[in-house]
Design a protein around this motif. Sequence first.
Motif: not given
Length: 129
Positions: A77-87
């Motif tokens: 990911q080019t920026k941190n998308i948060g835990i929910y969106h990463n899952f």
Amino acid sequence: MDSKKIENNMDIKNPNVTIGMPVYNGEKFIKNALDSILSQTYTNFELIISDNASTDSTQDICQEYVKNDKRIQYYKQTKNIGIYHNFKFVLLKSNSKYFQWASTDDLWHSTFLEKNITFLENNENYVGS
């Protein structure tokens, strides 16, 4: 979501299981987790890793594994998308009948997938094992 896919040239066709591994700064444990996944007796799987813009050596470690195993897809990911969106990202990338979460600190017995898939294939009324 903006991500960059980093993988080897060969893709697995028609995997029966997708293993989704969201990760952020997993350098301490990810090698052991990847080794336990890749040593499974059941081999018809794809492993999708979504690196949530780690700031440690997670990317370098994952790229080494990608070079050696065609079942692995690695997304940075080019920026941190948060835990929910990463899952959610790894779940939406799934292309298989079955899905299994994996964590960067998981250690699986070598027959973990085989036993679970065998159970599910022989018990149509179950949705999880």
